[in-house]
Design a protein around this motif. Structure first.
Motif, PDB file in Angstrom:
ATOM      1  N   GLN A 125       0.829  -1.205   0.000  1.00  0.00           N
ATOM      2  CA  GLN A 125       0.000   0.000   0.000  1.00  0.00           C
ATOM      3  C   GLN A 125       0.864   1.255   0.000  1.00  0.00           C
ATOM      4  OE1 GLN A 125      -3.267  -0.038  -0.594  1.00  0.00           O
ATOM      5  NE2 GLN A 125      -2.950  -2.246  -0.765  1.00  0.00           N
ATOM      6  N   TRP A 126       1.945   1.241   0.760  1.00  0.00           N
ATOM      7  CA  TRP A 126       2.851   2.390   0.819  1.00  0.00           C
ATOM      8  C   TRP A 126       3.513   2.604  -0.537  1.00  0.00           C
ATOM      9  CZ3 TRP A 126       8.065   2.887   3.734  1.00  0.00           C
ATOM     10  CH2 TRP A 126       8.285   4.212   4.124  1.00  0.00           C
ATOM     11  N   GLU A 127       3.912   1.503  -1.170  1.00  0.00           N
ATOM     12  CA  GLU A 127       4.515   1.581  -2.500  1.00  0.00           C
ATOM     13  C   GLU A 127       3.514   2.120  -3.524  1.00  0.00           C
ATOM     14  OE1 GLU A 127       5.177  -0.103  -6.538  1.00  0.00           O
ATOM     15  OE2 GLU A 127       3.750  -0.910  -5.105  1.00  0.00           O
ATOM     16  N   LEU A 128       2.270   1.675  -3.434  1.00  0.00           N
ATOM     17  CA  LEU A 128       1.236   2.156  -4.360  1.00  0.00           C
ATOM     18  C   LEU A 128       0.953   3.645  -4.170  1.00  0.00           C
ATOM     19  CD1 LEU A 128      -1.265  -0.847  -4.318  1.00  0.00           C
ATOM     20  CD2 LEU A 128       0.202  -0.115  -6.215  1.00  0.00           C
ATOM     21  N   VAL A 129       0.881   4.083  -2.932  1.00  0.00           N
ATOM     22  CA  VAL A 129       0.666   5.510  -2.651  1.00  0.00           C
ATOM     23  C   VAL A 129       1.813   6.327  -3.232  1.00  0.00           C
ATOM     24  CG1 VAL A 129       0.690   7.238  -0.789  1.00  0.00           C
ATOM     25  CG2 VAL A 129      -0.805   5.243  -0.620  1.00  0.00           C
ATOM     26  N   THR A 130       3.028   5.827  -3.074  1.00  0.00           N
ATOM     27  CA  THR A 130       4.189   6.544  -3.609  1.00  0.00           C
ATOM     28  C   THR A 130       4.112   6.635  -5.126  1.00  0.00           C
ATOM     29  OG1 THR A 130       5.509   5.746  -1.743  1.00  0.00           O
ATOM     30  CG2 THR A 130       6.712   6.602  -3.648  1.00  0.00           C
ATOM     31  N   GLY A 131       3.772   5.525  -5.780  1.00  0.00           N
ATOM     32  CA  GLY A 131       3.638   5.541  -7.237  1.00  0.00           C
ATOM     33  C   GLY A 131       2.549   6.489  -7.707  1.00  0.00           C
ATOM     34  N   ARG A 150       0.103  13.267   2.901  1.00  0.00           N
ATOM     35  CA  ARG A 150      -0.627  12.755   4.066  1.00  0.00           C
ATOM     36  C   ARG A 150      -0.804  11.239   3.945  1.00  0.00           C
ATOM     37  NH1 ARG A 150      -4.925  10.645   5.299  1.00  0.00           N
ATOM     38  NH2 ARG A 150      -5.947  10.914   3.297  1.00  0.00           N
ATOM     39  N   GLN A 151      -1.186  10.772   2.766  1.00  0.00           N
ATOM     40  CA  GLN A 151      -1.356   9.329   2.547  1.00  0.00           C
ATOM     41  C   GLN A 151      -0.025   8.586   2.701  1.00  0.00           C
ATOM     42  OE1 GLN A 151      -3.254   8.590  -1.228  1.00  0.00           O
ATOM     43  NE2 GLN A 151      -4.902  10.046  -0.804  1.00  0.00           N
ATOM     44  N   PHE A 152       1.034   9.206   2.232  1.00  0.00           N
ATOM     45  CA  PHE A 152       2.368   8.630   2.353  1.00  0.00           C
ATOM     46  C   PHE A 152       2.724   8.433   3.826  1.00  0.00           C
ATOM     47  CE2 PHE A 152       6.925   9.042   2.925  1.00  0.00           C
ATOM     48  CZ  PHE A 152       7.447   8.199   1.964  1.00  0.00           C
ATOM     49  N   MET A 153       2.506   9.457   4.629  1.00  0.00           N
ATOM     50  CA  MET A 153       2.831   9.371   6.054  1.00  0.00           C
ATOM     51  C   MET A 153       1.932   8.363   6.767  1.00  0.00           C
ATOM     52  SD  MET A 153       5.558  10.976   6.369  1.00  0.00           S
ATOM     53  CE  MET A 153       5.708  10.780   8.142  1.00  0.00           C
ATOM     54  N   ALA A 154       0.685   8.265   6.350  1.00  0.00           N
ATOM     55  CA  ALA A 154      -0.216   7.268   6.937  1.00  0.00           C
ATOM     56  C   ALA A 154       0.305   5.859   6.619  1.00  0.00           C
ATOM     57  CB  ALA A 154      -1.638   7.453   6.413  1.00  0.00           C
ATOM     58  N   GLY A 155       0.800   5.663   5.416  1.00  0.00           N
ATOM     59  CA  GLY A 155       1.384   4.378   5.043  1.00  0.00           C
ATOM     60  C   GLY A 155       2.617   4.059   5.868  1.00  0.00           C
ATOM     61  N   PHE A 156       3.425   5.079   6.112  1.00  0.00           N
ATOM     62  CA  PHE A 156       4.611   4.900   6.948  1.00  0.00           C
ATOM     63  C   PHE A 156       4.206   4.473   8.351  1.00  0.00           C
ATOM     64  CE2 PHE A 156       7.415   7.036  10.094  1.00  0.00           C
ATOM     65  CZ  PHE A 156       8.502   6.200   9.966  1.00  0.00           C
ATOM     66  N   GLU A 157       3.229   5.144   8.919  1.00  0.00           N
ATOM     67  CA  GLU A 157       2.769   4.812  10.271  1.00  0.00           C
ATOM     68  C   GLU A 157       2.147   3.420  10.330  1.00  0.00           C
ATOM     69  OE1 GLU A 157       3.415   6.447  13.039  1.00  0.00           O
ATOM     70  OE2 GLU A 157       4.452   8.016  11.922  1.00  0.00           O
ATOM     71  N   ALA A 158       1.448   3.032   9.278  1.00  0.00           N
ATOM     72  CA  ALA A 158       0.778   1.726   9.252  1.00  0.00           C
ATOM     73  C   ALA A 158       1.778   0.575   9.229  1.00  0.00           C
ATOM     74  CB  ALA A 158      -0.154   1.636   8.042  1.00  0.00           C
ATOM     75  N   LYS A 159       2.918   0.766   8.616  1.00  0.00           N
ATOM     76  CA  LYS A 159       3.873  -0.328   8.485  1.00  0.00           C
ATOM     77  C   LYS A 159       4.748  -0.515   9.716  1.00  0.00           C
ATOM     78  CE  LYS A 159       8.067   1.704   7.137  1.00  0.00           C
ATOM     79  NZ  LYS A 159       9.295   1.330   7.768  1.00  0.00           N
ATOM     80  N   LYS A 160       4.916   0.527  10.516  1.00  0.00           N
ATOM     81  CA  LYS A 160       5.839   0.441  11.654  1.00  0.00           C
ATOM     82  C   LYS A 160       5.500  -0.698  12.626  1.00  0.00           C
ATOM     83  CE  LYS A 160       6.102   4.612  13.299  1.00  0.00           C
ATOM     84  NZ  LYS A 160       6.461   5.927  13.838  1.00  0.00           N
ATOM     85  N   PRO A 161       4.258  -0.817  13.112  1.00  0.00           N
ATOM     86  CA  PRO A 161       3.997  -1.915  14.055  1.00  0.00           C
ATOM     87  C   PRO A 161       4.081  -3.295  13.393  1.00  0.00           C
ATOM     88  CG  PRO A 161       1.963  -0.729  13.557  1.00  0.00           C
ATOM     89  CD  PRO A 161       3.094   0.040  12.937  1.00  0.00           C
ATOM     90  N   LEU A 162       3.882  -3.342  12.107  1.00  0.00           N
ATOM     91  CA  LEU A 162       3.955  -4.625  11.403  1.00  0.00           C
ATOM     92  C   LEU A 162       5.401  -5.081  11.250  1.00  0.00           C
ATOM     93  CD1 LEU A 162       1.134  -3.962   8.813  1.00  0.00           C
ATOM     94  CD2 LEU A 162       1.007  -5.266  10.950  1.00  0.00           C
ATOM     95  N   GLU A 163       6.327  -4.149  11.156  1.00  0.00           N
ATOM     96  CA  GLU A 163       7.747  -4.509  11.152  1.00  0.00           C
ATOM     97  C   GLU A 163       8.127  -5.142  12.485  1.00  0.00           C
ATOM     98  OE1 GLU A 163      10.121  -1.445   8.263  1.00  0.00           O
ATOM     99  OE2 GLU A 163       9.386  -0.613  10.147  1.00  0.00           O
TER     100      GLU A 163
END
Length: 178
Positions: A125-131, A150-163
């Motif tokens: 999702q983060w990659e898609l938002v970036t594209g 804003r969407q980019f930063m939301a994607g960044f925040e979403a991936k952190k706990p999953l890492e």
């Protein structure tokens, strides 16, 4: 009892004892070899998983790096060529990461595979938002697009706990969570 019969009986008892002892020794050796084989197989699986998980984590970091570089270009003075190059770099990093995620799925166990899949989806999702942001910047001639940022930063925040969740699952699978 005749001495010949006694000798034959004694020899038979001795032979039976020898065969029994030999079978007991053979059984013990087979159990030992089986235990050694299981230990080697367990060590091999741990090595495969460690290598697979390390590769997956490295590819996740490479993808994150490519995405952040694209963001920096979109926020800076980059132009269409820079953005196109960044989009290509992000796509290439995604391809490598996706392959690494598939390897984790095969290496298992289920908990690590599920955590890897969750992280794969978040990074997708983060990659898609970036594209999408890059394509919009090319169309509009500027990377300063607040909604995409804003969407980019939301994607960044979403991936952190999953890492973190993947790292915990990997440590448990490897037995290094103590």
């Amino acid at each position: 009892m005749d001495a010949g019969v006694a000798a034959i009986l004694g020899a038979a008892i001795g032979a039976a004892g020898g065969v029994g002892g030999g079978l007991l020794t053979l059984s013990t050796q087979l159990r030992s070899l089986d235990a050694q084989h299981r230990a080697e197989e367990k060590r091999w699986l741990a090595d495969v998983r460690r290598e697979t998980y390390t590769g997956f984590a490295a590819c996740a970091k490479q993808l994150s790096n490519a995405v952040w570089k694209a963001s920096d270009l979109l926020h800076g003075a980059g132009g269409v060529e820079d953005w196109e190059s960044a989009r290509s770099d992000v796509h290439d990093a995604w391809t490598e990461f996706s392959a690494a995620a598939a390897a984790v799925t095969m290496a298992g166990p289920h908990t690590a595979a599920a955590a890897a899949e969750d992280l794969r989806e978040a990074l997708r999702q983060w990659e898609l938002v970036t594209g999408t942001w890059i394509r919009a910047a090319i169309q509009q001639g500027t990377g300063h697009l607040a909604e995409y940022d804003r969407q980019f930063m939301a994607g960044f925040e979403a991936k952190k706990p999953l890492e973190v969740a993947f790292q915990v699952a990997a440590r448990r699978a490897l037995g290094t969570d103590t």
